[in-house]
Design an enzyme around this catalytic site. Sequence first.
Site, PDB file in Angstrom:
ATOM      1  N   LYS A  11       0.653  -1.149   0.171  1.00  0.00           N
ATOM      2  CA  LYS A  11       0.062   0.050  -0.021  1.00  0.00           C
ATOM      3  C   LYS A  11       0.850   1.152   0.055  1.00  0.00           C
ATOM      4  CE  LYS A  11       0.596   1.441   4.307  1.00  0.00           C
ATOM      5  NZ  LYS A  11       1.586   2.774   4.677  1.00  0.00           N
ATOM      6  N   PRO A  95       9.460  -3.650  -1.085  1.00  0.00           N
ATOM      7  CA  PRO A  95      10.757  -3.662  -0.507  1.00  0.00           C
ATOM      8  C   PRO A  95      10.538  -3.762   1.072  1.00  0.00           C
ATOM      9  CG  PRO A  95      10.336  -1.893  -2.101  1.00  0.00           C
ATOM     10  CD  PRO A  95       9.430  -2.793  -2.253  1.00  0.00           C
ATOM     11  N   VAL A  96      11.471  -3.922   1.649  1.00  0.00           N
ATOM     12  CA  VAL A  96      11.455  -4.417   3.311  1.00  0.00           C
ATOM     13  C   VAL A  96      11.416  -3.138   4.208  1.00  0.00           C
ATOM     14  CG1 VAL A  96      12.364  -5.821   5.294  1.00  0.00           C
ATOM     15  CG2 VAL A  96      12.067  -6.855   2.870  1.00  0.00           C
ATOM     16  N   ALA A  97      10.898  -2.990   5.167  1.00  0.00           N
ATOM     17  CA  ALA A  97      10.877  -2.053   5.961  1.00  0.00           C
ATOM     18  C   ALA A  97      10.733  -0.680   5.160  1.00  0.00           C
ATOM     19  CB  ALA A  97      12.307  -1.700   6.815  1.00  0.00           C
ATOM     20  N   GLY A  99       7.633   1.416   4.619  1.00  0.00           N
ATOM     21  CA  GLY A  99       6.444   2.162   4.701  1.00  0.00           C
ATOM     22  C   GLY A  99       5.368   1.906   3.900  1.00  0.00           C
ATOM     23  N   MET A 100       5.412   0.471   3.334  1.00  0.00           N
ATOM     24  CA  MET A 100       4.442   0.090   2.302  1.00  0.00           C
ATOM     25  C   MET A 100       3.432  -1.252   2.886  1.00  0.00           C
ATOM     26  SD  MET A 100       6.809   0.519  -1.114  1.00  0.00           S
ATOM     27  CE  MET A 100       5.542   0.274  -2.109  1.00  0.00           C
ATOM     28  N   ALA A 101       3.850  -1.520   4.184  1.00  0.00           N
ATOM     29  CA  ALA A 101       3.022  -2.498   4.765  1.00  0.00           C
ATOM     30  C   ALA A 101       3.280  -3.876   4.225  1.00  0.00           C
ATOM     31  CB  ALA A 101       1.486  -2.327   4.746  1.00  0.00           C
ATOM     32  N   GLY A 102       4.703  -4.065   3.884  1.00  0.00           N
ATOM     33  CA  GLY A 102       5.166  -5.420   3.102  1.00  0.00           C
ATOM     34  C   GLY A 102       4.602  -6.685   4.184  1.00  0.00           C
ATOM     35  N   SER A 104       2.599  -6.646   6.971  1.00  0.00           N
ATOM     36  CA  SER A 104       1.260  -6.626   7.186  1.00  0.00           C
ATOM     37  C   SER A 104       0.546  -7.497   6.038  1.00  0.00           C
ATOM     38  CB  SER A 104       0.620  -5.337   7.289  1.00  0.00           C
ATOM     39  OG  SER A 104       1.402  -4.523   8.395  1.00  0.00           O
ATOM     40  N   ASP A 137      -2.090  -2.266  10.411  1.00  0.00           N
ATOM     41  CA  ASP A 137      -2.227  -2.324   8.810  1.00  0.00           C
ATOM     42  C   ASP A 137      -2.749  -3.571   8.505  1.00  0.00           C
ATOM     43  OD1 ASP A 137      -1.417   0.150   8.416  1.00  0.00           O
ATOM     44  OD2 ASP A 137       0.479  -0.412   7.993  1.00  0.00           O
TER      45      ASP A 137
END
Length: 296
Positions: A11, A95-97, A99-102, A104, A137
């Site tokens: 997201k 991408p990890v960490a 801010g895109m809720a990967g 979650s 999230d």
Amino acid sequence: MSSIELKSRAKINLSIDVLGKREDGYHLVEMIMQTIDLYDIIKIKEIEIDEINIKSNSSDIPLNENNIVYKAAKVLKDQFNVKNGVEIFIEKNIPVAAGMAGGSSNAAAVLVGLNKLWNLNLSEVRLQEIGLKLGADVPFCISGSAALAQGIGEELTYIKGLSKDTVILVCKPNLFVSTKDVYEGLDLQNIKNRPDNKFLIECLKKGNINLLATNMVNVLESVTSKMHEEIKDIEKIMLEHNALGSMMSGSGPTVFGLFDKEEDALNGKGELLKKYNQVYVVRSSEKGVEINGEFN
């Protein structure tokens, strides 16, 4: 032995406002979230032994009980007394960490996948209630689309999101940002520029992406961009390539730009790739989790 494959989508935030802080340390937010068509693949298969095994193509995530995916499987296993073991493979593209809720989103996919695999027949609302215990999230990532999130992020009001005509350029610089540090660095009494979420929702409803893009605000960006000059650098490059607007997502460090021409977004991507290696051109998506090509 049964198996299932799912897509778990990322997201972006089209706005973030922080209204206060609860006594338990959680911040009260009001933000617009939008699912995008950048996704991880989650493969779940049942195994003979009563264990939860996590595997991945990424070395950036834990493969033990510290992974939110493990916690998602365990909470369903314990709650419904399931004796079957599972192996979960996470093919990471988000991408990890970032801010895109990967993470979650991965947990959301595991809840949806195991609900089907184990024939638990839980409704989407019930899955969201379980997901909330794992992270604020997760409920949104189960449903996807676009929503105004309030409370600690768990009170969702679904809204009309970005149309498929809008092209989204996403860039994650090679930085680690601590969400905790960003929130702690925010001076709640002195936030000068807040998003007008009612106005932004109206822009989405009318399909006025130009107006939306120029009025997006993320109050956390003032904190993160002071720590990392790359954020302003990425935004500058996106705007130089005709982005309608550009902003940081979540607590960072990912930055996205909204474009009305794919050619401009691809040119921007080419420029960004000279400095950064995680750059994507995507569109919006109406769903968070997808099972074997079918939506949950």
